[in-house]
Scaffold this active site. Structure first.
Site, PDB file in Angstrom:
ATOM      1  CB  SER A   1      -0.901   0.013   1.244  1.00 47.27           C
ATOM      2  OG  SER A   1      -1.565   1.247   1.383  1.00 47.27           O
ATOM      3  CE1 TYR A  25      -4.918  -3.038   4.218  1.00 51.35           C
ATOM      4  CE2 TYR A  25      -3.748  -0.996   3.718  1.00 51.35           C
ATOM      5  CZ  TYR A  25      -4.345  -2.170   3.306  1.00 51.35           C
ATOM      6  OH  TYR A  25      -4.363  -2.488   1.958  1.00 51.35           O
TER       7      TYR A  25
END
Length: 259
Positions: free
Chosen positions: A151, A164
């Site tokens: 990400s 996350y």
């Protein structure tokens, strides 16, 4: 040292986790355009998986959908048995490519994140990726390739993203070690780190929330939020012969977000 590099020919087979929607779906479809057959996993939505199989068939390709909970390591041995049967159906006993894409979202501040929530993220985003890759190494061809999905949040920090992003950071480190340890087999491993993408991930918030969509666009050099088809072709191209010398790298695909 392995000296054979397997290309994205019509004989190549990829396993793509989380291939029934979003980035995984785009990856499977763009692999099909390159003549690569896919076995992809889905968590629960069989209808969406069947749609992907049909879309690949419309391209003249072949895809097989298999159920998998990417966070339940205890089921992985049975999954590998099912995968082996699918490979036999395709006339082989080996994978050429592995794309660890399946994931779940989480948005909460560090102070409010529960142990249960962190464990759930860990199980899917790191423990599952680690052990599924481990269990597939015996059937991944020498000269094959691995792409793990990370990400943009491992480079830039946004509120309520620490749990996350931390798991994705672990995946990036793991990928570099895969590249090092599997080099003797000629296997390359890389990470693709998408920016904000308009999918149903996180409840479709980037796609469906106009305020957030504008925020992303305003902070992205190319002036918009990403689309699944900004990412799927990139993943497919990393598996191609043309990119055989890229290894151990984090490749961010964010349109220039926060630069």
């Amino acid at each position: 040292m392995a000296d054979t590099i397997y290309t994205t020919s019509k004989n190549a087979i990829a396993l793509v986790t989380g291939g029934s929607r979003g980035l995984g779906r785009s990856t499977v479809l763009h692999l099909a355009k390159r003549g690569v057959r896919s076995i992809f996993t889905y968590h629960s939505n069989r209808a969406a998986a069947d749609e992907v199989v049909a879309a690949v068939a419309a391209e003249g390709g072949r895809a097989i959908a298999l159920p998998l909970d990417a966070g339940k390591v205890s089921t992985f041995d049975a999954f590998v048995d099912t995968l082996r049967a699918a490979l036999r159906e395709l006339g082989t006993d080996r994978l050429d490519f592995l794309v660890n894409n399946a994931g779940t979202s989480h948005h909460d501040a560090i102070a409010q994140t529960t142990e249960e929530a962190l464990d759930a993220l860990y199980n899917v985003h790191f423990k599952g990726v680690f052990f599924l890759t481990q269990k597939l190494l015996p059937i991944l061809r020498d000269g094959g390739r691995i792409v793990n999905i990370s990400s943009g949040l491992t480079r830039f920090a946004l509120p309520n993203s620490a749990p996350y992003a931390s798991m994705k950071g672990a995946v990036e480190v793991f990928t570099r070690y895969l590249a090092k340890e599997l080099g003797a087999r000629g296997i390359a491993a890389n990470t693709v780190a998408p920016g904000a993408i308009q999918t149903d991930f996180s409840g479709g918030v980037v796609r469906d929330n106009p305020e957030l969509n504008r925020f992303v666009a305003d902070n992205t050099a190319l002036g918009r939020a990403g689309l699944p088809d900004d990412i799927g072709p990139l993943i497919a191209s990393l598996l191609a012969e043309d990119n055989r010398w890229i290894n151990g790298q984090r490749i961010e695909a964010s349109g220039g977000m926060f630069i």
